[in-house]
Write an enzyme that holds these catalytic residues in place. Structure first.
Site, short mmCIF file in Angstrom:
data_model
loop_
_atom_site.label_atom_id
_atom_site.label_comp_id
_atom_site.label_asym_id
_atom_site.label_seq_id
_atom_site.Cartn_x
_atom_site.Cartn_y
_atom_site.Cartn_z
N ASP A 29 0.32 -8.74 1.24
CA ASP A 29 -0.70 -7.86 0.65
C ASP A 29 -1.56 -8.70 -0.30
OD1 ASP A 29 -0.50 -4.44 0.40
OD2 ASP A 29 -2.00 -5.54 -0.78
N LYS B 293 -11.66 0.10 13.11
CA LYS B 293 -10.39 0.53 13.71
C LYS B 293 -10.50 0.57 15.23
CE LYS B 293 -7.58 1.36 10.17
NZ LYS B 293 -6.28 0.65 10.01
N GLY C 65 0.82 -1.21 0.00
CA GLY C 65 0.00 0.00 0.00
C GLY C 65 0.85 1.26 0.00
N PHE C 66 0.18 2.38 0.09
CA PHE C 66 0.86 3.68 0.10
C PHE C 66 1.86 3.74 1.27
CE2 PHE C 66 -0.12 8.12 1.95
CZ PHE C 66 1.07 8.66 1.49
N TYR D 2 -15.35 1.79 8.78
CA TYR D 2 -13.94 2.08 9.00
C TYR D 2 -13.69 2.48 10.45
CZ TYR D 2 -9.27 4.05 7.95
OH TYR D 2 -7.93 4.33 7.90
N LYS E 37 -13.37 -6.53 7.98
CA LYS E 37 -12.60 -7.77 8.17
C LYS E 37 -11.10 -7.48 8.35
CE LYS E 37 -13.85 -11.38 5.54
NZ LYS E 37 -14.33 -12.06 4.29
#
Ligand code: UDP
Length: 337
Positions: free
Chosen positions: A54, A172, A33-34, A168, A114
């Site tokens: 990933d 988290k 990812g970033f 989200y 997930k």
């Protein structure tokens, strides 16, 4: 300005001072990812062995292609929300896998839930097996639409669990609860970073999934109107990627940070409308600005209290927004070319 990622890596290395991961074995979920890919790059330059996981849900092969032949880099394509047998010991587990763009919340809410619940369990299970240190990359979204700004870690949050961001925010929050539970019940060594808006090269810039900065830059470079939501009076505080990676690695490495929950973000708060004007100025674009309705539950202000980061990590952001924008613009231009 031409773009060479070695400049970013050199800045991070310099700012990390004598913090080193020499001979450490680090498992990075979301490593394509970033932020994950910058993490892999930096760890490798710090002497670590990196096991990168990933499934390319939002990560991209192009972010790690240059590492494929590195002798201390190993890649496994895998969805971390399903079990992953890891048969070689690791010293650290960095759980960074998750989609993070508000546009993805609408299309992939179950994957997001997930990655931060079952995915966290997979990561914690590996850490428990080998007694590894855990770094969980959480988010400023655990605060929802905060009533306390600048927001300290002690603020409990103002989250709508059934709103469009609920998948989200709540995932988290649940991820953090799992990390703390493993710490309490299994004495794992853990750290939680609450990451505020971060940008820079490798941030996704494709179509609807882009965050506000790559989106505005893309629009400006193409001479299209910059799509400001609402009146653009909502604020964000943008952290350049070199600062973010430095903060995360200080949190992971320093003994004083063990067990801590720490905001990693810039304190330079600006409105989205101001940002649009900055992007137009920095790109030299003739683009206009268009206005459309503010999305539901879009936080009105976001600005971290970073007292803990300053005191415990000796960290504060260094890169000015104009510098970071110029580097990101140069990178986006290089991608188009
Ligand atoms: N935003 C905007 N126009 C866009 C994309 C985003 O005005 O085309 C605004 C969005 O409403 C939010 C801010 O920019 O207030 C930051 O959005 P981003 O998607 O980067 O992430 P967020 O901070 O909301 O999680």
């Amino acid at each position: 300005m031409t773009f060479d990622p070695r400049e970013e890596l050199a800045v991070i290395r310099k700012n990390l001072g004598d913090i080193s991961f020499e001979d450490q074995r680090v498992l990075v979920t979301g490593g394509a990812g970033f932020l994950g890919s910058w993490m892999c790059d930096t760890l490798l330059t710090s002497g670590a062995q990196v096991l990168c996981i990933d499934n390319f849900a939002s990560g991209q092969w192009s972010n790690i292609r240059h590492l494929a032949d590195h002798e201390r880099f190993c890649f496994i394509e895998h969805d971390i929300s399903t079990p992953l047998p890891v048969d070689t010991p690791v010293d650290y587990v960095f759980h960074m896998a998750s989609r993070a763009s508000p546009f993805e919340f609408e299309h992939f809410p179950i994957q997001i839930l997930k990655a931060n619940t079952m995915g966290v369990l997979t990561a914690l299970g590996i850490a428990k097996k080998y007694g590894a240190n855990v770094l969980y990359t959480s988010t400023s979204e655990v605060y929802g639409n905060p009533s306390v700004v600048p927001t300290p870690e002690s603020y409990y949050g103002n989250v709508n669990c059934v709103g469009p961001r609920g998948c989200y925010d709540e995932a988290k929050r649940c991820g953090e609860a799992y990390v703390v539970a493993y710490r309490r019940q299994h004495q794992l060594k853990t750290r939680i970073a609450r990451i505020f808006n971060t940008y820079g090269p490798r941030i996704r810039m494709d179509g609807i999934y882009g965050r506000v900065i790559p989106r505005f830059i893309d629009q400006a470079l193409n001479g299209e109107p910059l799509t400001v939501f609402g009146e653009g009076a909502q604020t964000r505080s943008f952290t350049y990627v070199t600062d973010q990676i430095e903060g995360l690695l200080r949190l992971a490495a320093l003994d004083a940070a063990e067990g801590q929950v720490i905001n990693i973000g810039n304190t330079n708060e600006i409105t989205v409308l101001e940002l649009a004007h900055r992007v137009i100025a920095r790109t030299g674009s003739a683009s206009a600005i268009s206005f459309s309705p503010l999305p539901e539950d879009d936080p009105l202000r976001r600005n971290p209290d970073i007292t803990k980061a300053r005191e415990i990590l000796g960290w504060s952001p260094r890169a000015a927004l104009d510098y970071g924008l110029m580097r990101t613009i140069a990178w986006m231009k290089s991608q188009v070319e």
